[in-house]
Scaffold this motif. Structure first.
Motif, PDB file in Angstrom:
ATOM      1  N   SER A  18      23.999 -22.581  16.878  1.00 35.92           N
ATOM      2  CA  SER A  18      23.268 -22.350  15.637  1.00 35.92           C
ATOM      3  C   SER A  18      21.940 -23.089  15.678  1.00 35.92           C
ATOM      4  CB  SER A  18      24.084 -22.799  14.420  1.00 35.92           C
ATOM      5  OG  SER A  18      24.356 -24.190  14.487  1.00 35.92           O
ATOM      6  N   VAL A  19      20.937 -22.501  15.010  1.00 35.55           N
ATOM      7  CA  VAL A  19      19.605 -23.085  14.963  1.00 35.55           C
ATOM      8  C   VAL A  19      19.026 -22.846  13.579  1.00 35.55           C
ATOM      9  CG1 VAL A  19      18.427 -21.007  15.807  1.00 35.55           C
ATOM     10  CG2 VAL A  19      17.382 -23.234  16.184  1.00 35.55           C
ATOM     11  N   SER A  20      18.204 -23.776  13.094  1.00 33.46           N
ATOM     12  CA  SER A  20      17.482 -23.609  11.831  1.00 33.46           C
ATOM     13  C   SER A  20      15.995 -23.628  12.138  1.00 33.46           C
ATOM     14  CB  SER A  20      17.822 -24.735  10.842  1.00 33.46           C
ATOM     15  OG  SER A  20      19.195 -24.724  10.514  1.00 33.46           O
ATOM     16  N   VAL A  21      15.269 -22.640  11.573  1.00 34.39           N
ATOM     17  CA  VAL A  21      13.843 -22.502  11.850  1.00 34.39           C
ATOM     18  C   VAL A  21      13.095 -22.343  10.533  1.00 34.39           C
ATOM     19  CG1 VAL A  21      12.096 -21.330  13.239  1.00 34.39           C
ATOM     20  CG2 VAL A  21      14.502 -21.202  13.917  1.00 34.39           C
ATOM     21  N   SER A  22      12.001 -23.075  10.376  1.00 31.00           N
ATOM     22  CA  SER A  22      11.136 -22.968   9.208  1.00 31.00           C
ATOM     23  C   SER A  22       9.978 -22.023   9.507  1.00 31.00           C
ATOM     24  CB  SER A  22      10.587 -24.350   8.840  1.00 31.00           C
ATOM     25  OG  SER A  22       9.524 -24.243   7.920  1.00 31.00           O
ATOM     26  N   ASP A  23       9.682 -21.112   8.558  1.00 33.88           N
ATOM     27  CA  ASP A  23       8.517 -20.251   8.720  1.00 33.88           C
ATOM     28  C   ASP A  23       7.237 -21.092   8.773  1.00 33.88           C
ATOM     29  OD1 ASP A  23      10.334 -18.205   8.490  1.00 33.88           O
ATOM     30  OD2 ASP A  23       9.498 -17.353   6.644  1.00 33.88           O
ATOM     31  N   TYR A  24       7.229 -22.193   8.052  1.00 32.62           N
ATOM     32  CA  TYR A  24       6.088 -23.111   8.071  1.00 32.62           C
ATOM     33  C   TYR A  24       6.072 -23.838   9.408  1.00 32.62           C
ATOM     34  CZ  TYR A  24       2.990 -26.959   6.628  1.00 32.62           C
ATOM     35  OH  TYR A  24       1.962 -27.863   6.535  1.00 32.62           O
ATOM     36  N   GLN A  36      29.510 -28.689  19.126  1.00 35.02           N
ATOM     37  CA  GLN A  36      28.905 -29.931  19.599  1.00 35.02           C
ATOM     38  C   GLN A  36      27.961 -30.483  18.541  1.00 35.02           C
ATOM     39  OE1 GLN A  36      27.562 -30.346  23.581  1.00 35.02           O
ATOM     40  NE2 GLN A  36      28.577 -28.473  24.294  1.00 35.02           N
ATOM     41  N   PRO A  37      27.686 -31.796  18.590  1.00 35.37           N
ATOM     42  CA  PRO A  37      26.694 -32.360  17.671  1.00 35.37           C
ATOM     43  C   PRO A  37      25.311 -31.824  17.994  1.00 35.37           C
ATOM     44  CG  PRO A  37      27.369 -33.993  19.288  1.00 35.37           C
ATOM     45  CD  PRO A  37      28.283 -32.827  19.470  1.00 35.37           C
ATOM     46  N   ASP A  38      24.403 -31.960  17.029  1.00 36.42           N
ATOM     47  CA  ASP A  38      23.038 -31.472  17.205  1.00 36.42           C
ATOM     48  C   ASP A  38      22.409 -32.037  18.475  1.00 36.42           C
ATOM     49  OD1 ASP A  38      23.306 -30.093  14.862  1.00 36.42           O
ATOM     50  OD2 ASP A  38      21.727 -31.162  13.781  1.00 36.42           O
ATOM     51  N   VAL A  39      21.611 -31.207  19.125  1.00 42.21           N
ATOM     52  CA  VAL A  39      20.835 -31.621  20.294  1.00 42.21           C
ATOM     53  C   VAL A  39      19.381 -31.856  19.894  1.00 42.21           C
ATOM     54  CG1 VAL A  39      20.047 -30.948  22.598  1.00 42.21           C
ATOM     55  CG2 VAL A  39      22.385 -30.401  21.865  1.00 42.21           C
ATOM     56  N   VAL A  40      18.845 -30.984  19.039  1.00 41.75           N
ATOM     57  CA  VAL A  40      17.499 -31.186  18.506  1.00 41.75           C
ATOM     58  C   VAL A  40      17.614 -32.054  17.251  1.00 41.75           C
ATOM     59  CG1 VAL A  40      15.500 -30.049  17.454  1.00 41.75           C
ATOM     60  CG2 VAL A  40      16.585 -29.066  19.481  1.00 41.75           C
ATOM     61  N   TRP A  41      16.876 -33.147  17.231  1.00 41.28           N
ATOM     62  CA  TRP A  41      16.988 -34.160  16.177  1.00 41.28           C
ATOM     63  C   TRP A  41      16.061 -33.871  15.014  1.00 41.28           C
ATOM     64  CZ3 TRP A  41      13.361 -37.467  14.062  1.00 41.28           C
ATOM     65  CH2 TRP A  41      13.837 -38.573  13.317  1.00 41.28           C
ATOM     66  N   ARG A  42      16.551 -34.178  13.824  1.00 43.18           N
ATOM     67  CA  ARG A  42      15.677 -34.211  12.655  1.00 43.18           C
ATOM     68  C   ARG A  42      16.027 -35.454  11.845  1.00 43.18           C
ATOM     69  NH1 ARG A  42      17.873 -29.224   8.860  1.00 43.18           N
ATOM     70  NH2 ARG A  42      19.860 -30.150   8.236  1.00 43.18           N
ATOM     71  N   HIS A 159       6.817 -30.049  21.165  1.00 44.01           N
ATOM     72  CA  HIS A 159       7.001 -31.497  20.929  1.00 44.01           C
ATOM     73  C   HIS A 159       8.457 -31.790  20.537  1.00 44.01           C
ATOM     74  CE1 HIS A 159       6.101 -35.518  19.877  1.00 44.01           C
ATOM     75  NE2 HIS A 159       5.681 -35.355  18.631  1.00 44.01           N
ATOM     76  N   THR A 160       9.377 -31.589  21.505  1.00 41.38           N
ATOM     77  CA  THR A 160      10.799 -31.545  21.231  1.00 41.38           C
ATOM     78  C   THR A 160      11.413 -32.934  21.024  1.00 41.38           C
ATOM     79  OG1 THR A 160      10.908 -29.549  22.572  1.00 41.38           O
ATOM     80  CG2 THR A 160      12.991 -30.656  22.087  1.00 41.38           C
ATOM     81  N   TYR A 161      12.006 -33.139  19.841  1.00 45.96           N
ATOM     82  CA  TYR A 161      12.757 -34.361  19.540  1.00 45.96           C
ATOM     83  C   TYR A 161      14.218 -34.120  19.935  1.00 45.96           C
ATOM     84  CZ  TYR A 161       9.031 -36.164  16.397  1.00 45.96           C
ATOM     85  OH  TYR A 161       7.869 -36.639  15.854  1.00 45.96           O
ATOM     86  N   LEU A 162      14.719 -34.876  20.884  1.00 44.49           N
ATOM     87  CA  LEU A 162      16.105 -34.753  21.334  1.00 44.49           C
ATOM     88  C   LEU A 162      16.941 -35.879  20.740  1.00 44.49           C
ATOM     89  CD1 LEU A 162      15.345 -33.939  25.066  1.00 44.49           C
ATOM     90  CD2 LEU A 162      16.101 -32.333  23.305  1.00 44.49           C
ATOM     91  N   LEU A 286      16.685 -25.851  26.596  1.00 44.09           N
ATOM     92  CA  LEU A 286      17.588 -26.989  26.492  1.00 44.09           C
ATOM     93  C   LEU A 286      19.016 -26.519  26.723  1.00 44.09           C
ATOM     94  CD1 LEU A 286      16.244 -28.538  23.146  1.00 44.09           C
ATOM     95  CD2 LEU A 286      15.399 -28.945  25.491  1.00 44.09           C
ATOM     96  N   ALA A 287      19.786 -27.329  27.444  1.00 47.28           N
ATOM     97  CA  ALA A 287      21.193 -26.997  27.673  1.00 47.28           C
ATOM     98  C   ALA A 287      21.977 -28.293  27.848  1.00 47.28           C
ATOM     99  CB  ALA A 287      21.355 -26.118  28.899  1.00 47.28           C
ATOM    100  N   VAL A 288      23.162 -28.365  27.245  1.00 48.19           N
ATOM    101  CA  VAL A 288      24.051 -29.507  27.453  1.00 48.19           C
ATOM    102  C   VAL A 288      24.873 -29.247  28.702  1.00 48.19           C
ATOM    103  CG1 VAL A 288      25.923 -30.886  26.489  1.00 48.19           C
ATOM    104  CG2 VAL A 288      24.155 -29.969  24.991  1.00 48.19           C
TER     105      VAL A 288
END
Length: 290
Positions: A18-24, A36-42, A159-162, A286-288
């Protein structure tokens, strides 16, 4: 787009992830493979405000990196890291599925004064497409096409936050022996990486003159994330550590421990130049690892 634009956030959910994407900003906020836990951090709190970049996730850096690199002009470009991450992109509803989203942005939506900051062309004409494909892996791709009759140059980065359990117990492998620019030091001296990149000392803010497939090893979460790039001419690795991290206004104290940024990039002397009609794609997957 003006004030009528809305901060829509789209969740793409399938049996693989699953992924969440903002139009902004066409901004990926999070991604996780199924189970699995999130891979991309927020961060704990995500602030949405027009004209302000979203923290965390995967900001799209275009058409300049930081304050911009221009061999003919030392003037800092604004906004910092370009306008892509603070623009409302257009979702292509016909391409939207439970695992794919496509966004577009073109030069006709950007004011002339901002466009005049491009390197080599003060009136560039372009369109950009950003594709997000999510499942067991996450792939993001930024494609820029020159629609004008003159060449132009640009910088870009994903600018990927892992997400990591504790950055002081994480390391990036695959850059041993690579040259890098140390942007924490005056003059950005060229250094050579020895062993894995660790985050148990001062700020790490480096532009590696290398690309390919890297691995983020996270001892605390007990996992390895493979990070591969395409169309990149450099790799940026960043974590602000304590003093600078706690000074970031839209992060809570200590949140700097929870991420490492590993970015597919094309910046500074290795920026991209497009002839009329030419396109270039910068991508990252990205891949685990099992």
């Amino acid at each position: 787009m003006g004030s009528s634009a809305s901060f829509a956030i789209r969740d793409l959910v399938n049996g693989d992830g699953s992924v969440s994407v903002s139009d902004y900003g066409a901004h990926v906020l999070r991604w996780a493979p199924q189970g699995q836990p999130d891979v991309v951090w927020r961060p704990k709190t995500v602030y949405l405000k027009e004209g302000k970049a979203i923290r965390g996730g995967i900001p799209v850096i275009f058409p300049w990196f930081n304050s911009g690199f221009d061999p003919d002009s030392p003037a800092a470009k604004t906004p910092k890291h370009g306008f892509a991450r603070s623009s409302f992109w257009h979702p292509d509803d016909g391409s939207l599925t439970d695992r794919h989203a496509r966004y577009t942005l073109d030069s006709g939506e950007i004011d002339d004064a901002t466009l005049a900051q491009f390197v080599g062309n003060d009136a560039p004409r372009f369109h950009a497409a950003y594709e997000v494909t999510a499942g067991r892996e996450l792939t993001v791709e930024l494609t820029v096409t020159n629609d004008g009759d003159r060449p132009f140059s640009y910088e870009a980065a994903l600018h990927t936050y892992l997400k990591v359990g504790d950055v002081t117990r994480a390391r990036v492998e695959g850059l041993d022996g690579s040259e890098y620019l140390d942007t924490t030091r005056d003059g950005f001296p060229v250094c050579v990486q020895s062993g894995p990149v660790a985050f148990d000392g001062g700020m790490v803010d480096r532009i590696y003159l290398a690309n390919g497939t890297l691995e983020l090893h996270d001892d605390m979460l007990g996992r390895t994330v493979a990070v591969s790039s395409r169309g990149a001419t450099a790799t940026v690795v960043w974590n602000p550590v304590e003093t600078a991290g706690n000074a970031i206004g839209d992060l809570d104290e200590g949140e700097w421990r929870g991420f490492v940024c590993v970015e597919a990039a094309a910046n500074r002397e290795r920026m991209i130049t497009l002839a009329p009609g030419e396109s270039h794609t910068l991508g990252q997957t990205l891949a685990v690892k099992a």
